[in-house]
Design an enzyme around this catalytic site. Sequence first.
Site, PDB file in Angstrom:
ATOM      1  N   TRP A  62       4.791   2.279  -3.366  1.00  0.00           N
ATOM      2  CA  TRP A  62       5.402   3.445  -4.009  1.00  0.00           C
ATOM      3  C   TRP A  62       4.966   4.765  -3.374  1.00  0.00           C
ATOM      4  O   TRP A  62       5.499   5.813  -3.682  1.00  0.00           O
ATOM      5  CB  TRP A  62       4.986   3.484  -5.497  1.00  0.00           C
ATOM      6  CG  TRP A  62       3.502   3.276  -5.658  1.00  0.00           C
ATOM      7  CD1 TRP A  62       2.879   2.088  -5.935  1.00  0.00           C
ATOM      8  CD2 TRP A  62       2.461   4.243  -5.484  1.00  0.00           C
ATOM      9  NE1 TRP A  62       1.515   2.265  -5.946  1.00  0.00           N
ATOM     10  CE2 TRP A  62       1.234   3.582  -5.672  1.00  0.00           C
ATOM     11  CE3 TRP A  62       2.447   5.616  -5.187  1.00  0.00           C
ATOM     12  CZ2 TRP A  62       0.009   4.234  -5.563  1.00  0.00           C
ATOM     13  CZ3 TRP A  62       1.227   6.262  -5.079  1.00  0.00           C
ATOM     14  CH2 TRP A  62       0.035   5.577  -5.270  1.00  0.00           C
ATOM     15  N   ASN A  63       3.952   4.759  -2.491  1.00  0.00           N
ATOM     16  CA  ASN A  63       3.361   6.067  -2.129  1.00  0.00           C
ATOM     17  C   ASN A  63       4.237   6.918  -1.213  1.00  0.00           C
ATOM     18  O   ASN A  63       4.231   8.136  -1.313  1.00  0.00           O
ATOM     19  CB  ASN A  63       1.929   5.914  -1.609  1.00  0.00           C
ATOM     20  CG  ASN A  63       1.819   5.094  -0.366  1.00  0.00           C
ATOM     21  OD1 ASN A  63       2.727   4.338  -0.017  1.00  0.00           O
ATOM     22  ND2 ASN A  63       0.707   5.223   0.332  1.00  0.00           N
ATOM     23  N   HIS A  87      11.059  -3.277  -3.671  1.00  0.00           N
ATOM     24  CA  HIS A  87      10.257  -2.049  -3.722  1.00  0.00           C
ATOM     25  C   HIS A  87       9.221  -2.157  -4.844  1.00  0.00           C
ATOM     26  O   HIS A  87       9.309  -3.037  -5.702  1.00  0.00           O
ATOM     27  CB  HIS A  87      11.170  -0.840  -3.945  1.00  0.00           C
ATOM     28  CG  HIS A  87      10.729   0.372  -3.166  1.00  0.00           C
ATOM     29  ND1 HIS A  87       9.403   0.652  -2.931  1.00  0.00           N
ATOM     30  CD2 HIS A  87      11.423   1.364  -2.554  1.00  0.00           C
ATOM     31  CE1 HIS A  87       9.316   1.762  -2.219  1.00  0.00           C
ATOM     32  NE2 HIS A  87      10.526   2.216  -1.967  1.00  0.00           N
ATOM     33  N   ALA A  88       8.241  -1.257  -4.827  1.00  0.00           N
ATOM     34  CA  ALA A  88       7.237  -1.223  -5.902  1.00  0.00           C
ATOM     35  C   ALA A  88       7.950  -0.987  -7.237  1.00  0.00           C
ATOM     36  O   ALA A  88       8.944  -0.249  -7.297  1.00  0.00           O
ATOM     37  CB  ALA A  88       6.233  -0.116  -5.632  1.00  0.00           C
ATOM     38  N   GLY A 138       1.199  -2.398   1.680  1.00  0.00           N
ATOM     39  CA  GLY A 138       0.563  -2.301   0.372  1.00  0.00           C
ATOM     40  C   GLY A 138      -0.891  -2.693   0.446  1.00  0.00           C
ATOM     41  O   GLY A 138      -1.558  -2.499   1.471  1.00  0.00           O
ATOM     42  N   GLU A 160       1.077  -4.063   6.774  1.00  0.00           N
ATOM     43  CA  GLU A 160       0.554  -2.683   6.885  1.00  0.00           C
ATOM     44  C   GLU A 160      -0.241  -2.438   5.605  1.00  0.00           C
ATOM     45  O   GLU A 160       0.331  -2.189   4.551  1.00  0.00           O
ATOM     46  CB  GLU A 160       1.712  -1.684   6.957  1.00  0.00           C
ATOM     47  CG  GLU A 160       2.594  -1.800   8.172  1.00  0.00           C
ATOM     48  CD  GLU A 160       1.947  -1.261   9.429  1.00  0.00           C
ATOM     49  OE1 GLU A 160       0.846  -0.672   9.337  1.00  0.00           O
ATOM     50  OE2 GLU A 160       2.528  -1.457  10.499  1.00  0.00           O
ATOM     51  N   LEU A 161      -1.571  -2.542   5.700  1.00  0.00           N
ATOM     52  CA  LEU A 161      -2.381  -2.527   4.468  1.00  0.00           C
ATOM     53  C   LEU A 161      -3.205  -1.242   4.346  1.00  0.00           C
ATOM     54  O   LEU A 161      -2.861  -0.223   4.919  1.00  0.00           O
ATOM     55  CB  LEU A 161      -3.227  -3.798   4.420  1.00  0.00           C
ATOM     56  CG  LEU A 161      -2.400  -5.094   4.620  1.00  0.00           C
ATOM     57  CD1 LEU A 161      -3.284  -6.315   4.613  1.00  0.00           C
ATOM     58  CD2 LEU A 161      -1.280  -5.221   3.607  1.00  0.00           C
ATOM     59  N   CYS A 194      -2.351   5.720   3.061  1.00  0.00           N
ATOM     60  CA  CYS A 194      -3.189   4.757   3.791  1.00  0.00           C
ATOM     61  C   CYS A 194      -3.923   5.447   4.938  1.00  0.00           C
ATOM     62  O   CYS A 194      -5.048   5.102   5.248  1.00  0.00           O
ATOM     63  CB  CYS A 194      -2.344   3.605   4.306  1.00  0.00           C
ATOM     64  SG  CYS A 194      -0.911   4.142   5.242  1.00  0.00           S
ATOM     65  N   GLU A 291     -11.468   1.646  -0.257  1.00  0.00           N
ATOM     66  CA  GLU A 291     -10.445   2.668  -0.039  1.00  0.00           C
ATOM     67  C   GLU A 291     -10.364   3.533  -1.302  1.00  0.00           C
ATOM     68  O   GLU A 291     -10.237   2.999  -2.405  1.00  0.00           O
ATOM     69  CB  GLU A 291      -9.094   1.990   0.218  1.00  0.00           C
ATOM     70  CG  GLU A 291      -7.960   2.982   0.413  1.00  0.00           C
ATOM     71  CD  GLU A 291      -6.613   2.321   0.681  1.00  0.00           C
ATOM     72  OE1 GLU A 291      -6.347   1.244   0.124  1.00  0.00           O
ATOM     73  OE2 GLU A 291      -5.828   2.902   1.455  1.00  0.00           O
TER      74      GLU A 291
HETATM   75  P1  NAP Z   1       0.422  -3.006  -3.974  1.00  0.00           P
HETATM   76  O1  NAP Z   1      -0.003  -3.051  -5.382  1.00  0.00           O
HETATM   77  O2  NAP Z   1      -0.083  -4.012  -3.029  1.00  0.00           O
HETATM   78  O3  NAP Z   1       2.033  -3.088  -4.010  1.00  0.00           O
HETATM   79  C1  NAP Z   1       2.801  -3.066  -2.826  1.00  0.00           C
HETATM   80  C2  NAP Z   1       4.038  -3.909  -3.026  1.00  0.00           C
HETATM   81  O4  NAP Z   1       3.651  -5.284  -3.119  1.00  0.00           O
HETATM   82  C3  NAP Z   1       4.799  -3.605  -4.316  1.00  0.00           C
HETATM   83  O5  NAP Z   1       6.175  -3.759  -4.060  1.00  0.00           O
HETATM   84  C4  NAP Z   1       4.286  -4.682  -5.269  1.00  0.00           C
HETATM   85  O6  NAP Z   1       5.206  -4.972  -6.296  1.00  0.00           O
HETATM   86  C5  NAP Z   1       4.138  -5.851  -4.319  1.00  0.00           C
HETATM   87  N1  NAP Z   1       3.169  -6.871  -4.730  1.00  0.00           N
HETATM   88  C6  NAP Z   1       1.955  -6.685  -5.309  1.00  0.00           C
HETATM   89  N2  NAP Z   1       1.321  -7.865  -5.461  1.00  0.00           N
HETATM   90  C7  NAP Z   1       2.156  -8.823  -4.984  1.00  0.00           C
HETATM   91  C8  NAP Z   1       2.074 -10.221  -4.867  1.00  0.00           C
HETATM   92  N3  NAP Z   1       1.007 -10.907  -5.287  1.00  0.00           N
HETATM   93  N4  NAP Z   1       3.116 -10.883  -4.338  1.00  0.00           N
HETATM   94  C9  NAP Z   1       4.204 -10.233  -3.906  1.00  0.00           C
HETATM   95  N5  NAP Z   1       4.337  -8.886  -3.974  1.00  0.00           N
HETATM   96  C10 NAP Z   1       3.336  -8.179  -4.506  1.00  0.00           C
HETATM   97  O7  NAP Z   1       0.112  -1.601  -3.300  1.00  0.00           O
HETATM   98  P2  NAP Z   1       0.462  -0.158  -3.849  1.00  0.00           P
HETATM   99  O8  NAP Z   1      -0.516   0.175  -4.915  1.00  0.00           O
HETATM  100  O9  NAP Z   1       1.928  -0.021  -4.177  1.00  0.00           O
HETATM  101  O10 NAP Z   1       0.225   0.735  -2.549  1.00  0.00           O
HETATM  102  C11 NAP Z   1      -1.020   1.215  -2.200  1.00  0.00           C
HETATM  103  C12 NAP Z   1      -1.622   0.450  -1.041  1.00  0.00           C
HETATM  104  O11 NAP Z   1      -0.713   0.416   0.050  1.00  0.00           O
HETATM  105  C13 NAP Z   1      -2.863   1.110  -0.526  1.00  0.00           C
HETATM  106  O12 NAP Z   1      -3.854   0.149  -0.237  1.00  0.00           O
HETATM  107  C14 NAP Z   1      -2.380   1.765   0.759  1.00  0.00           C
HETATM  108  O13 NAP Z   1      -3.399   2.010   1.693  1.00  0.00           O
HETATM  109  C15 NAP Z   1      -1.385   0.782   1.244  1.00  0.00           C
HETATM  110  N6  NAP Z   1      -0.453   1.399   2.209  1.00  0.00           N
HETATM  111  C16 NAP Z   1      -0.516   1.030   3.524  1.00  0.00           C
HETATM  112  C17 NAP Z   1       0.320   1.632   4.460  1.00  0.00           C
HETATM  113  C18 NAP Z   1       0.260   1.261   5.923  1.00  0.00           C
HETATM  114  O14 NAP Z   1       1.178   1.581   6.631  1.00  0.00           O
HETATM  115  N7  NAP Z   1      -0.779   0.591   6.406  1.00  0.00           N
HETATM  116  C19 NAP Z   1       1.215   2.592   4.037  1.00  0.00           C
HETATM  117  C20 NAP Z   1       1.259   2.948   2.695  1.00  0.00           C
HETATM  118  C21 NAP Z   1       0.418   2.331   1.790  1.00  0.00           C
HETATM  119  P3  NAP Z   1       4.969  -4.443  -7.808  1.00  0.00           P
HETATM  120  O15 NAP Z   1       4.990  -2.960  -7.758  1.00  0.00           O
HETATM  121  O16 NAP Z   1       6.123  -5.024  -8.544  1.00  0.00           O
HETATM  122  O17 NAP Z   1       3.644  -4.988  -8.230  1.00  0.00           O
END
Ligand code: NAP
Length: 389
Positions: A62-63, A87-88, A138, A160-161, A194, A291
């Site tokens: 979502w960010n 999407h988130a 994510g 991309e974490l 991130c 993080e």
């Molecule tokens: P998140 O909780 O991991 O969610 C990301 C996506 O994954 C959402 O669509 C979420 O759906 C889904 N998801 C979560 N758990 C899942 C599972 N077990 N199986 C399948 N899908 C799943 O992360 P976030 O809080 O939205 O984003 C923050 C993180 O993203 C931070 O760690 C940040 O550093 C990282 N990030 C990395 C980059 C990069 O390019 N490296 C860029 C931006 C952000 P739901 O919303 O429905 O749970």
Amino acid sequence: MTTEMGKLIKAAIAEVNKCALVCRYYADHAEEFLSDEPVKTEAEETFIRYEPIGPVLAVMPWNFPFWQVFRFAAPALMAGNVGLLKHASNVPQSALAIEAIFRDAGFADGEFQTLLITSEQVQQVVNDDRVKAATLTGSEAAGASVAGMAAKQIKKSVLELGGSDPFVVMPSASLDDAVSAAVKARIVNNGQSCIAAKRFIVHEKIADEFEKRFVAAMQALKIGDPMDESTEIGPLAMPQIIQDLDQQVQRSVAAGAKLLTGGKRLGDRGNFYAPTVLSNIPHDSPAACEETFGPVASLFRVRDAEEAIRVANETKFGLGASVWTRDRQEAERFIDGIESGQVFVNAMVASDPRVPFGGVKHSGFGRELGVYGIREFVNIKTVWIATLA
Ligand code: NAP
């Protein structure tokens, strides 16, 4: 974006413009990146052909609700694939708006589809024979889970974490430039990026001065309504983020870190957290090794470049690094020594359509953007024509 997750309105407009930029970039360059590539061999003709692989599932955070999707979709679709977006769950309106944009742009029905599904339903999509690969941006946990699902089906994945990017300042740097970039790099997207700089590693010769100016600049930030163009920090996206962030700060302080400013939520309405700076941070406390997804900066003092590199690498993440020095040789040591997907010298880390973006270690694998991004979801086919005689 502003109403769904609190992004500053000026940042939301900039994000949309950046999405247009990545679309233009691949519209201009995809043909060159995907043309047959001749290779000299003893055969009459040898070349590499890049073919689409089919539907690719993108699980997105979502960010940066628009940018994350477009930087996947622009190259993937230009390569001839179909994009499926999960999407988130807190940004469904952004997800639907993006699908409408592709439809309005003239893509055929189904070439880009938003799937309004839960994270539990992702497995079903990954397991579907028609889906050929998955990419996730994510958290580590979500990435490990989706990459595991893809691996079980022998399908490719890109991850991309998270990140805990170092921001290193050496004595030869311009302190004015370094301090102003440090603040921007920490508060980008209200601290929820991130590649936001999270650990500030400063040479002891300039550490006092850096700390004084950095803390003053963090305290001077204008906090408030994200719809107001003059706001510098808006709310965090969800109440849970404040709780997690505050816990990380409190646990770090309990472990011995010194709170220089902030360290508390602001007001009783909205998800506002005070810009926070910590120093004297124990190496095993959250502010050093987790993080921090919000406006919390961790300061470290080092004696020399070697110690700066060691501290920079003292993390399980390896996304970006920003290094401030005017000494070219010293810069070279950081470029080689820091374990990350990108190193920016005298600039804050940013993504740019022209250069690859991605991480090492627990920050993920694979690359987005540039020529490497468009070649992630293609079949790289070798063609060897021995002779036609
Ligand atoms: P998140 O909780 O991991 O969610 C990301 C996506 O994954 C959402 O669509 C979420 O759906 C889904 N998801 C979560 N758990 C899942 C599972 N077990 N199986 C399948 N899908 C799943 O992360 P976030 O809080 O939205 O984003 C923050 C993180 O993203 C931070 O760690 C940040 O550093 C990282 N990030 C990395 C980059 C990069 O390019 N490296 C860029 C931006 C952000 P739901 O919303 O429905 O749970």
